[in-house]
Design an enzyme around this catalytic site. Structure first.
Site: not given
Length: 264
Positions: A9, A207
């Site tokens: 990410d 996250d």
């Protein structure tokens, strides 16, 4: 045995709190690449929003717009555009309600309204300028992802009416709009299939709420120390924060980098 593949990410993962790539992350990615391990970006962003990250980390494969547009070594291997008629209906409804949209193509992104406070706040959080306005952008190009800008109370009416969409919160008053069932995990699955890599040899770092499917789908999911509680619960491993060498530490934890090697 095929080499592993690692999906990263961007916001809160590759990038720290200052939206910069930590030196330890640059080193960690380079060490993976030197071993022949595939490194891939997996993000909700549009490709031109992370070109500078690709260039800096020498990554030319990505799963963009939450799995809606997938490229391996510069070549498109999967895309899943949104029905333009549904976007037209959504555009009309948001305009009537004083809300706003963003339209994300594989080339760029535009918004439906100028000077909207929720758009401004969302892009401020990314440390990016206010996008160009074009409320008919979806007519001209395939759109793979939208953003809805409104408060949580008003958002519920869109959730209820547009049941063919998933709405994933990414900022206080901002939601990604995706076709039902779309996620980073879908795009990752397409890439694993084409590369003939076993799921057990895949790793992912994330996250946020849009990382949940990805973290549970891969062989080993790693949540950053700054991750939302849901991401930590979904992951196999929790590393330190993105601002505290989280990528490097996580890769050591899962055995992809040797402690001594990582210190070179």
């Amino acid at each position: 045995m095929k080499k592993p593949i690692v999906f990263f990410d961007i916001d809160g993962t590759l990038l720290n709190d200052e939206k910069k790539i930590p030196d330890s992350t640059k080193k960690a990615v380079r060490l993976l690449q030197e071993q022949g391990i595939h490194t891939v970006i997996a993000t909700g962003r549009v490709p031109n929003m992370f070109y500078w990250i690709q260039k800096e980390l020498k990554i030319d494969s990505y799963v963009a717009m939450n799995g809606q547009y997938v490229v391996f070594e510069g070549k498109e291997i999967f895309s899943n555009p949104i029905n333009p008629e549904m976007l037209h209906t959504l555009t009309t409804m948001t305009a009537n309600n004083g809300h706003a949209l963003a339209y994300c193509s594989h080339l760029d992104y535009k918004v439906s309204k100028s000077n909207h406070p929720f758009i401004e706040a969302g892009f401020d959080s990314l440390m990016m300028p206010y996008p160009e306005v074009d409320k008919e952008y979806f007519i001209h190009l395939p759109i793979y992802q939208g953003h809805l800008y409104c408060n949580r109370k008003d958002a519920q009416m869109y959730f209820d009416q547009f049941t063919d969409f998933n709405f994933v919160k990414w900022h206080d008053n901002a939601y990604d709009i995706l076709p039902k069932g779309a996620s980073k995990a879908v795009g990752i699955s397409k890439m694993l299939e084409i590369l003939d890599i076993n799921k057990e040899d895949s790793f992912a770092f994330g996250d946020g709420l849009n990382d949940l499917e990805m973290l549970t789908m891969v062989g080993t999911g790693v949540a950053m120390g700054n991750a939302v509680p849901e991401a930590k619960a979904a992951a196999n491993v929790i590393t330190t924060s993105s601002s505290n060498d989280g990528i490097l530490n996580g890769l050591i934890q899962v055995g992809l980098l040797d402690t001594n090697l990582a210190l070179i």
